[in-house]
Design a protein around this motif. Structure first.
Motif, PDB file in Angstrom:
ATOM      1  N   LEU A   1       0.691  -1.196  -0.070  1.00  0.00           N
ATOM      2  CA  LEU A   1       0.118  -0.443   0.074  1.00  0.00           C
ATOM      3  C   LEU A   1       0.883   0.760   0.000  1.00  0.00           C
ATOM      4  O   LEU A   1       2.016   1.468   0.618  1.00  0.00           O
ATOM      5  N   SER A   2       0.417   2.338  -0.704  1.00  0.00           N
ATOM      6  CA  SER A   2       1.058   3.598  -0.850  1.00  0.00           C
ATOM      7  C   SER A   2       0.366   4.858  -0.502  1.00  0.00           C
ATOM      8  O   SER A   2      -1.036   4.762  -0.681  1.00  0.00           O
ATOM      9  N   LEU A   3       0.599   5.136   0.694  1.00  0.00           N
ATOM     10  CA  LEU A   3       0.053   6.306   1.434  1.00  0.00           C
ATOM     11  C   LEU A   3       1.295   7.480   0.970  1.00  0.00           C
ATOM     12  O   LEU A   3       1.928   8.146   1.334  1.00  0.00           O
ATOM     13  N   LYS A   4       0.313   8.936  -0.457  1.00  0.00           N
ATOM     14  CA  LYS A   4       1.122   9.901  -0.055  1.00  0.00           C
ATOM     15  C   LYS A   4       0.168  10.950   1.161  1.00  0.00           C
ATOM     16  O   LYS A   4      -1.025  11.657   0.965  1.00  0.00           O
TER      17      LYS A   4
ATOM     18  N   ALA B   1       1.660  -0.820  14.348  1.00  0.00           N
ATOM     19  CA  ALA B   1       0.605  -0.029  14.370  1.00  0.00           C
ATOM     20  C   ALA B   1       1.265   1.184  14.817  1.00  0.00           C
ATOM     21  O   ALA B   1       1.160   2.291  13.524  1.00  0.00           O
ATOM     22  N   LYS B   2       2.020   1.264  15.768  1.00  0.00           N
ATOM     23  CA  LYS B   2       2.076   2.549  16.388  1.00  0.00           C
ATOM     24  C   LYS B   2       2.531   2.724  15.456  1.00  0.00           C
ATOM     25  O   LYS B   2       2.884   4.317  15.704  1.00  0.00           O
ATOM     26  N   ALA B   3       4.450   2.117  15.172  1.00  0.00           N
ATOM     27  CA  ALA B   3       5.307   3.041  13.933  1.00  0.00           C
ATOM     28  C   ALA B   3       4.721   3.482  12.733  1.00  0.00           C
ATOM     29  O   ALA B   3       4.730   4.733  12.611  1.00  0.00           O
ATOM     30  N   MET B   4       4.311   2.679  12.526  1.00  0.00           N
ATOM     31  CA  MET B   4       2.824   3.296  10.780  1.00  0.00           C
ATOM     32  C   MET B   4       2.056   4.879  11.472  1.00  0.00           C
ATOM     33  O   MET B   4       1.970   5.971  10.484  1.00  0.00           O
ATOM     34  N   LEU B   5       1.241   4.605  12.541  1.00  0.00           N
ATOM     35  CA  LEU B   5       0.371   5.772  13.286  1.00  0.00           C
ATOM     36  C   LEU B   5       1.516   6.700  13.160  1.00  0.00           C
ATOM     37  O   LEU B   5       1.237   7.903  13.851  1.00  0.00           O
ATOM     38  N   ALA B   6       2.294   6.786  13.585  1.00  0.00           N
ATOM     39  CA  ALA B   6       3.882   8.220  13.884  1.00  0.00           C
ATOM     40  C   ALA B   6       4.449   8.447  12.869  1.00  0.00           C
ATOM     41  O   ALA B   6       4.613   9.690  12.866  1.00  0.00           O
ATOM     42  N   GLY B   7       3.574   7.777  11.708  1.00  0.00           N
ATOM     43  CA  GLY B   7       4.330   7.791  10.226  1.00  0.00           C
ATOM     44  C   GLY B   7       6.050   7.719  10.327  1.00  0.00           C
ATOM     45  O   GLY B   7       6.976   8.289   9.403  1.00  0.00           O
TER      46      GLY B   7
ATOM     47  N   LEU C   1       8.243   2.432   5.115  1.00  0.00           N
ATOM     48  CA  LEU C   1       9.177   2.850   3.398  1.00  0.00           C
ATOM     49  C   LEU C   1       8.708   4.423   4.119  1.00  0.00           C
ATOM     50  O   LEU C   1       7.521   4.533   3.822  1.00  0.00           O
ATOM     51  N   LYS C   2       9.384   5.657   4.118  1.00  0.00           N
ATOM     52  CA  LYS C   2       9.218   6.733   4.317  1.00  0.00           C
ATOM     53  C   LYS C   2       9.485   6.995   3.642  1.00  0.00           C
ATOM     54  O   LYS C   2      11.495   6.912   3.386  1.00  0.00           O
ATOM     55  N   GLN C   3       9.689   8.415   2.453  1.00  0.00           N
ATOM     56  CA  GLN C   3      10.361   9.135   1.045  1.00  0.00           C
ATOM     57  C   GLN C   3       9.820  10.356   1.770  1.00  0.00           C
ATOM     58  O   GLN C   3       8.491  10.506   1.600  1.00  0.00           O
ATOM     59  N   ASN C   4       9.968  11.101   1.759  1.00  0.00           N
ATOM     60  CA  ASN C   4       9.955  12.571   2.375  1.00  0.00           C
ATOM     61  C   ASN C   4       9.707  13.205   1.086  1.00  0.00           C
ATOM     62  O   ASN C   4      10.792  12.800  -0.524  1.00  0.00           O
ATOM     63  N   PHE C   5       9.102  14.382   0.393  1.00  0.00           N
ATOM     64  CA  PHE C   5       8.405  14.563  -0.474  1.00  0.00           C
ATOM     65  C   PHE C   5      10.477  15.332  -0.822  1.00  0.00           C
ATOM     66  O   PHE C   5      10.506  16.014  -0.056  1.00  0.00           O
TER      67      PHE C   5
ATOM     68  N   GLY D   1       5.738  16.845   2.215  1.00  0.00           N
ATOM     69  CA  GLY D   1       5.001  15.906   2.347  1.00  0.00           C
ATOM     70  C   GLY D   1       5.791  14.979   2.710  1.00  0.00           C
ATOM     71  O   GLY D   1       7.368  14.738   2.371  1.00  0.00           O
ATOM     72  N   TYR D   2       5.439  13.749   2.326  1.00  0.00           N
ATOM     73  CA  TYR D   2       5.980  12.367   1.919  1.00  0.00           C
ATOM     74  C   TYR D   2       4.524  11.508   1.651  1.00  0.00           C
ATOM     75  O   TYR D   2       3.556  11.088   1.494  1.00  0.00           O
ATOM     76  N   GLU D   3       5.529  10.186   1.562  1.00  0.00           N
ATOM     77  CA  GLU D   3       5.265   8.905   0.932  1.00  0.00           C
ATOM     78  C   GLU D   3       5.585   7.341   1.923  1.00  0.00           C
ATOM     79  O   GLU D   3       6.818   7.796   2.297  1.00  0.00           O
ATOM     80  N   LEU D   4       4.250   6.852   2.815  1.00  0.00           N
ATOM     81  CA  LEU D   4       4.465   5.768   3.365  1.00  0.00           C
ATOM     82  C   LEU D   4       4.520   4.767   2.549  1.00  0.00           C
ATOM     83  O   LEU D   4       3.045   4.544   1.941  1.00  0.00           O
TER      84      LEU D   4
END
Length: 137
Positions: free
Chosen positions: A52-55, A90-96, A111-115, A120-123
């Motif tokens: 899943l990709s969240l922008k 779950a805790k890591a995800m909710l904290a971004g 995986l996190k990548q800052n724009f 913003g960022y993509e998770l």
């Protein structure tokens, strides 16, 4: 994930690479809105990873978007591995936050990548088997 995010056809992208992607689902207001999509990648015979990709384009409303990512990730984890997400995931995800772990022989990553513009960022939540497991698309 077809009840939440309907993937497109699993098709050939290159000589040995196949993939499918859902349409991005807008989450909340703003332009561009935060959005989420489902994807799978692999070869002609099987998906080798699902994710899943969240922008997060609107960081001020990231909380609701991260909650939706968690909801979808829990469903994807149970469908792909048969095991719910851990509390730590779950805790890591909710904290971004980024993170890595294993469920049996399956690698689970956030995986996190800052724009580049810093706005913003993509998770990405990614499930990858380390064995010959395959995933139902």
């Amino acid at each position: 994930m077809s009840d939440k995010l309907s993937p497109g056809p699993y098709k050939n992208e290159s000589a040995s690479s196949f993939a499918c992607l859902s349409e991005e689902k807008a989450l909340g207001a703003g332009s561009p809105a935060n959005n989420i999509a489902y994807y799978a990648k692999g070869d002609a015979g099987r998906a080798r990873l699902v994710g899943l990709s969240l922008k997060v384009n609107q960081p001020e409303s990231a909380g609701d978007a991260l909650q939706k990512l968690l909801e979808y990730s829990q469903q994807l984890s149970e469908k792909a591995t048969g095991i719910p997400l851990s509390n730590a995931t779950a805790k890591a995800m909710l904290a971004g936050n980024a993170g890595r772990g294993k469920v049996g022989s399956t690698k689970v990553e956030i995986l996190k990548q800052n724009f580049p513009d810093g706005k913003g960022y993509e998770l990405n939540f990614v499930i990858t088997p380390t064995s010959t497991s395959e995933y139902k698309l």
